[in-house]
Design a protein around this motif. Sequence first.
Motif, PDB file in Angstrom:
ATOM      1  N   ASN A 319       0.250  -1.153  -0.084  1.00 53.87           N
ATOM      2  CA  ASN A 319       0.078  -0.289   0.264  1.00 53.87           C
ATOM      3  C   ASN A 319       0.932   1.000   0.132  1.00 53.87           C
ATOM      4  O   ASN A 319       0.693   3.003   0.224  1.00 53.87           O
ATOM      5  N   TYR A 320       1.974   0.858  -0.251  1.00 55.32           N
ATOM      6  CA  TYR A 320       3.123   2.497  -0.759  1.00 55.32           C
ATOM      7  C   TYR A 320       2.461   3.292  -1.904  1.00 55.32           C
ATOM      8  O   TYR A 320       3.028   3.954  -1.084  1.00 55.32           O
ATOM      9  N   PHE A 321       1.945   2.419  -2.454  1.00 54.26           N
ATOM     10  CA  PHE A 321       2.037   3.500  -3.993  1.00 54.26           C
ATOM     11  C   PHE A 321       0.768   3.860  -4.201  1.00 54.26           C
ATOM     12  O   PHE A 321      -0.152   4.323  -5.449  1.00 54.26           O
ATOM     13  N   ILE A 322      -0.402   3.653  -2.704  1.00 50.12           N
ATOM     14  CA  ILE A 322      -1.751   4.095  -3.690  1.00 50.12           C
ATOM     15  C   ILE A 322      -1.763   6.001  -3.418  1.00 50.12           C
ATOM     16  O   ILE A 322      -0.850   5.913  -3.473  1.00 50.12           O
ATOM     17  N   GLN A 323      -2.846   6.064  -3.603  1.00 50.49           N
ATOM     18  CA  GLN A 323      -3.508   7.618  -3.171  1.00 50.49           C
ATOM     19  C   GLN A 323      -2.599   8.402  -2.153  1.00 50.49           C
ATOM     20  O   GLN A 323      -2.313   7.760  -1.071  1.00 50.49           O
ATOM     21  N   PRO A 324      -2.008   9.480  -2.094  1.00 50.10           N
ATOM     22  CA  PRO A 324      -2.033  10.028  -3.274  1.00 50.10           C
ATOM     23  C   PRO A 324      -1.481   9.605  -4.103  1.00 50.10           C
ATOM     24  O   PRO A 324      -1.094  10.891  -5.266  1.00 50.10           O
ATOM     25  N   ALA A 325      -0.209   8.447  -4.289  1.00 49.28           N
ATOM     26  CA  ALA A 325       0.601   8.790  -5.473  1.00 49.28           C
ATOM     27  C   ALA A 325      -0.021   8.223  -6.628  1.00 49.28           C
ATOM     28  O   ALA A 325      -0.304   6.962  -6.735  1.00 49.28           O
ATOM     29  N   THR A 326       0.466   8.608  -7.466  1.00 49.31           N
ATOM     30  CA  THR A 326      -0.003   8.629  -8.984  1.00 49.31           C
ATOM     31  C   THR A 326       0.832   8.779  -9.792  1.00 49.31           C
ATOM     32  O   THR A 326       1.884   8.822  -9.850  1.00 49.31           O
ATOM     33  N   ILE A 327       0.893   8.509 -11.219  1.00 51.97           N
ATOM     34  CA  ILE A 327       1.368   8.300 -12.415  1.00 51.97           C
ATOM     35  C   ILE A 327       2.239   9.547 -12.818  1.00 51.97           C
ATOM     36  O   ILE A 327       3.045   9.728 -13.581  1.00 51.97           O
ATOM     37  N   ALA A 328       1.678  10.720 -11.943  1.00 51.13           N
ATOM     38  CA  ALA A 328       2.281  11.940 -12.128  1.00 51.13           C
ATOM     39  C   ALA A 328       3.594  11.877 -12.221  1.00 51.13           C
ATOM     40  O   ALA A 328       3.659  12.524 -13.399  1.00 51.13           O
ATOM     41  N   ILE A 329       4.323  11.350 -11.171  1.00 49.86           N
ATOM     42  CA  ILE A 329       5.519  11.440 -10.944  1.00 49.86           C
ATOM     43  C   ILE A 329       6.188  11.250 -12.435  1.00 49.86           C
ATOM     44  O   ILE A 329       6.985  11.812 -12.863  1.00 49.86           O
ATOM     45  N   PHE A 330       5.660  10.190 -13.476  1.00 51.17           N
ATOM     46  CA  PHE A 330       5.964   9.728 -14.166  1.00 51.17           C
ATOM     47  C   PHE A 330       6.073  10.472 -16.068  1.00 51.17           C
ATOM     48  O   PHE A 330       7.098  10.531 -16.139  1.00 51.17           O
ATOM     49  N   PHE A 331       5.223  11.330 -15.503  1.00 50.78           N
ATOM     50  CA  PHE A 331       5.080  12.381 -16.328  1.00 50.78           C
ATOM     51  C   PHE A 331       5.802  13.578 -16.561  1.00 50.78           C
ATOM     52  O   PHE A 331       6.787  14.098 -17.591  1.00 50.78           O
ATOM     53  N   ALA A 332       6.271  14.528 -14.840  1.00 48.06           N
ATOM     54  CA  ALA A 332       7.730  15.051 -14.144  1.00 48.06           C
ATOM     55  C   ALA A 332       8.332  14.840 -15.063  1.00 48.06           C
ATOM     56  O   ALA A 332       8.998  15.359 -15.475  1.00 48.06           O
ATOM     57  N   ILE A 333       9.439  13.202 -14.995  1.00 50.64           N
ATOM     58  CA  ILE A 333       9.877  13.099 -15.001  1.00 50.64           C
ATOM     59  C   ILE A 333      10.899  13.123 -16.535  1.00 50.64           C
ATOM     60  O   ILE A 333      11.529  13.528 -16.938  1.00 50.64           O
ATOM     61  N   LEU A 334       9.413  12.445 -16.764  1.00 48.34           N
ATOM     62  CA  LEU A 334       9.441  12.179 -18.890  1.00 48.34           C
ATOM     63  C   LEU A 334       9.769  13.772 -19.332  1.00 48.34           C
ATOM     64  O   LEU A 334      10.375  13.884 -20.302  1.00 48.34           O
ATOM     65  N   ILE A 335       9.071  14.746 -18.547  1.00 49.68           N
ATOM     66  CA  ILE A 335       9.031  15.933 -19.736  1.00 49.68           C
ATOM     67  C   ILE A 335      11.231  16.959 -18.483  1.00 49.68           C
ATOM     68  O   ILE A 335      11.041  17.331 -19.909  1.00 49.68           O
ATOM     69  N   ALA A 336      10.780  15.947 -17.858  1.00 50.50           N
ATOM     70  CA  ALA A 336      12.377  16.539 -17.311  1.00 50.50           C
ATOM     71  C   ALA A 336      13.103  16.099 -18.412  1.00 50.50           C
ATOM     72  O   ALA A 336      14.136  17.090 -19.203  1.00 50.50           O
ATOM     73  N   ILE A 337      13.047  14.808 -18.744  1.00 48.17           N
ATOM     74  CA  ILE A 337      14.522  14.629 -20.068  1.00 48.17           C
ATOM     75  C   ILE A 337      14.258  15.067 -21.053  1.00 48.17           C
ATOM     76  O   ILE A 337      14.740  15.358 -21.615  1.00 48.17           O
ATOM     77  N   ILE A 338      12.586  15.054 -21.522  1.00 47.42           N
ATOM     78  CA  ILE A 338      12.727  16.142 -22.871  1.00 47.42           C
ATOM     79  C   ILE A 338      12.922  17.435 -22.914  1.00 47.42           C
ATOM     80  O   ILE A 338      13.669  17.717 -23.674  1.00 47.42           O
ATOM     81  N   LEU A 339      12.979  17.809 -21.870  1.00 47.71           N
ATOM     82  CA  LEU A 339      13.162  19.384 -21.991  1.00 47.71           C
ATOM     83  C   LEU A 339      14.870  19.231 -21.969  1.00 47.71           C
ATOM     84  O   LEU A 339      15.334  19.980 -22.964  1.00 47.71           O
ATOM     85  N   TRP A 340      15.789  18.025 -20.845  1.00 47.84           N
ATOM     86  CA  TRP A 340      17.074  18.000 -21.348  1.00 47.84           C
ATOM     87  C   TRP A 340      17.029  18.265 -22.581  1.00 47.84           C
ATOM     88  O   TRP A 340      18.495  19.186 -23.396  1.00 47.84           O
ATOM     89  N   ILE A 341      16.998  17.510 -23.670  1.00 48.14           N
ATOM     90  CA  ILE A 341      17.399  16.636 -24.148  1.00 48.14           C
ATOM     91  C   ILE A 341      16.984  17.511 -25.448  1.00 48.14           C
ATOM     92  O   ILE A 341      17.893  17.957 -26.430  1.00 48.14           O
ATOM     93  N   MET A 342      15.841  18.395 -25.159  1.00 52.13           N
ATOM     94  CA  MET A 342      15.896  19.925 -26.190  1.00 52.13           C
ATOM     95  C   MET A 342      16.672  20.740 -26.167  1.00 52.13           C
ATOM     96  O   MET A 342      17.787  21.171 -27.102  1.00 52.13           O
ATOM     97  N   LEU A 343      17.118  20.928 -25.132  1.00 55.38           N
ATOM     98  CA  LEU A 343      17.926  22.162 -23.994  1.00 55.38           C
ATOM     99  C   LEU A 343      19.244  21.841 -25.136  1.00 55.38           C
ATOM    100  O   LEU A 343      20.321  22.810 -25.551  1.00 55.38           O
ATOM    101  N   ASN A 344      20.103  20.810 -24.362  1.00 51.85           N
ATOM    102  CA  ASN A 344      21.058  20.433 -25.142  1.00 51.85           C
ATOM    103  C   ASN A 344      21.658  19.817 -26.513  1.00 51.85           C
ATOM    104  O   ASN A 344      22.420  19.485 -27.047  1.00 51.85           O
ATOM    105  N   LYS A 345      20.524  18.734 -27.238  1.00 52.59           N
ATOM    106  CA  LYS A 345      20.706  18.424 -28.775  1.00 52.59           C
ATOM    107  C   LYS A 345      19.979  19.229 -29.530  1.00 52.59           C
ATOM    108  O   LYS A 345      20.058  18.671 -30.605  1.00 52.59           O
TER     109      LYS A 345
END
Lengths: 489, 522
Positions: A319-345
């Motif tokens: 029950n460690y990952f039930i509400q309020p933990a949603t898959i939102a964190i993956f969106f945030a991490i994914l977007i961070a990675i996309i931003l890094w690629i966009m800025l540097n590549k």
Amino acid sequence: MLKSKLRASGSTILSAFFCVLIGLAIGFIVLVVLAYINKNNTYQENAAKYVDNEYAYADVLKADNYLTKSGADDEIVSVLKGEITADQLMQVTSYIKTNKIKPAGKAFTEDELAETMAAALGIENPDDIRSAVPVFTDAVRTIILKPYEFSFGDVLSDAYDKGFRAVLQGGWYNMGDEPLGPRSEIADAAPLIMTGLSVAFAFTTGLFNIGAAGQYTLGAFGALLFALVLKCPWYVCMLAAIVFGALWGAIPGIFKAYFNVNEVITSIMFNWIGLYAVNTIMYGGGNSPMYYVKDSKTYRLEVVSPQSRIPDLKATGSNYFIQPATIAIFFAILIAIILWIMLNKTTFGYELKACGYSKTAARYAGINEKRNIILSMTIAGALAGLGGALYYLSGSVQWNPQDSTALPAVGFNGISVALLASSHPIGSIFSALFISHITMGGSRMEQSIFPKEIANIISGVIIYLCAFMMLFKNRIAKLFTGKEKGGVK
Amino acid sequence: MDDYVIEMRHITKTFPGIKANDDITLQLRRGEIHALLGENGAGKSTLMSVLFGLYQPDSGEIFKDGKKVNIRNPNDANDLGIGMVHQHFKLVEVFSVLDNIILGAEDTQMGVLKKKEARKKVLSLSEKYGLRVDPDALIEDISVGMQQRVEILKMLYRDNEILIFDEPTAVLTPQEIDELIQIMRNFAKEGKSILFITHKLNEIMAAADRCTVLRKGKYIGTVDIADTSKEELSRMMVGRDVSFTVDKKEPEVGDVVLDVQGVTVPSKIHKKNVVHDVSFQVRAGEIVCLAGIEGNGQTQFISALTGLDTMSSGKILLNGKDITHYSIRDRAKAGLSHIPEDRHKHGLVLDYTLEENIVLQRYWEPAFQNHGFIKKGEVRRYADRLIEQYDVRSGQGAVTVARSMSGGNQQKAIIAREIDRGTDLLVAVQPTRGLDVGAIEYIHKQIISVRDSGKAVLLVSLELEEVMNLSDRILVMYEGEIVGEFDPKETTVQELGLYMAGARKQENGNVQSKEEQDDVEK
């Protein structure tokens, strides 16, 4: 080349780690000082009650309880100095107790006390015992203050048990010290990563987006509008939040690009415009379709529109990952990675950074700097807006449109996140996790002793230290390389 | 044994990535003017900073009057009688001349400044050495030359015996330079010793007794000026023969590349036009130079030509195509490359690395990007080629941050970038500003090779020597108008000077004096 790059980032991470350690140490020192002040205050408050010979009847009773339980100890005997013995002291207190000489809450005068003592000890003339009255009061005082006495060790253990432990544990435990796992921390970190990225991205392109709070508010509004009114699925709500946030970022960008109005000023104003506008619409005089009068907040997502809730982050058998933990964190991490690629590549990132470093040189290179200013403010706004969606679509929170005086703190904490990560998108993930950890920990501290803002002090100290990072960096780099080598061409 | 007032023996100073001073020995005799010569980045300033206590050497010793001394900070240097006039003056703008001179060496009585004595001393010093200053004037109100005299008086006021001048002539007019050299001679006669840092050979020949030459941080040698020549000094400084005249072939002029028709640029400050109805042509294979005194509209004209600014009327044709309304990027694509006047403001993104700066004008070309993703490998290969080919020196090669490079190498990087694009028209604005002999020679050669490969070059320069040496045709600009066109072989510097000052004007090939011109207009 790769090796030196690894070494450089290794030393950066190490020095950041140093900063965190020192920040925590300073936080602990603050906690120790506060714990001492608290202990000392309690002691002094109690001590202040015993001025000269005046003390309450109730306190004598307390002293008697203490004496009958544990007997007179060395300290009290030393206070008595031979004027009266420890046995006599006990005789007096138990006499006062059994005969109920005074009504509770009343204080003795010196004369009364002398008379009582004489009666208790079988002395005919109270004047003979008068010289022992201050000794008696001193002894009672010592007994009463005993539980309030403290050593430095007590202060340390208070600072740790009631404060620092909570900071270290962060959001992994609830208020009752039951283990929660990382779920609320993750839920907290996801929007913080987004506002952090928003500020960091704008920094990299030479803009100071202090308006993340407003863009976040607009994003939350967009998400809730599409969820509660239009009952859209969660990903549509997220897109709506992105559009609303982007719009709120773009306007200061347009002002900056075409009228050269400082983005700091416009985005601060847009923070408040956004907040009040959103609150007004959401409340709608109490009749808004989004406002649930019973909760005096917006409607609960799971009741009105369950499909608008971002899916839970479920790990099997825990029950460690039930509400309020949603898959939102993956969106945030994914977007961070996309931003890094966009800025540097990409060429787009190259152009944006060039504008950030030198507007004139970017212009010389044929880069449309006006377009880039508007674009980067728009993207920054979209990022913060998505942050609002990630939080308010988690299903565990409702917007309170009547609490209209404060902008969401997560917007401004984004600045700390960006500074701590020195505007690096990937670094923002970790710094957001860290800041959410100590902020949650801060609110779990014993609030009567330690204000929860200690967490802000810690992150503030760490950010300051990071500014001195270059100093540490060279020192630490030397640890890796031994003596620095010169003469490299 | 010689009477050395200062001896620096085997000084070595290393900075991360570069050995600024490598086993350098400098011996200064009493009462001599000793020049310290070297290109930009040769280590002159580092050596002087070591002597002045701003840096600590990694190894090596300093002797004063034969005794070993340890100079840890400028105060120590001051106590030893060492004074320095920095290239960029260290004066408090809002203080008076007198206040600036006594600042840091104030005599006080019970906490009150003894200004009367100070004034007397300053006045007597200024009279003795012919250093004319007004002690009550504010620094911000006086000329650069007078500010320099204040700096010199500062040293004299502290009774310094060893005077260091760091590139003192860079900010002075020719007359002021002569005056300064005379003053330095007087000091030497008094028995003071002078260290004179410069890279201008003429001044060394005129002023110095001996000269120590540094190159790339290494000690090359010390020579008596009486026994040497300009050519030998420059060979020591640059490491090879340097020609002071530019060799070039006769131009092979081809078709018109740039056709400027009646360009007018309005001023941002006042209502007049800063560039008024300018028309000329530049053909393939020739260098056309736009000469003139600074502030006569050249900068604004170039901004309009390259698209950095807009113009109110006129037309610009490049290879017959009208590029008047093109964006900066489109002009670049159409075949215009631009070496900008201000390399820090426009030429480079200082916080980008060298390789990122080298692709600044072509990162968008398919060779360097694929669907918006930069091809890092290609960029690196291209940058390495240009660095090699144009000899751009830096601490860490392609990944050096541009800000950390020396001015000459920054300029070389820009020139490499712009020339290598191989466009039909190269616009070069003051390409050698602030550079030393070796770099200037190199850049001149590059510009001529661009011309010889059949491209058109438009050069803007304030240096008449450069104008005369490089160009095939000279256009003189005065108050936003072209007032004359010359063939460098048939004109003189003096004649150009008259036009540049606005005393004369050509009209359709007829030479008229300004007065006549005015009469005609009436």
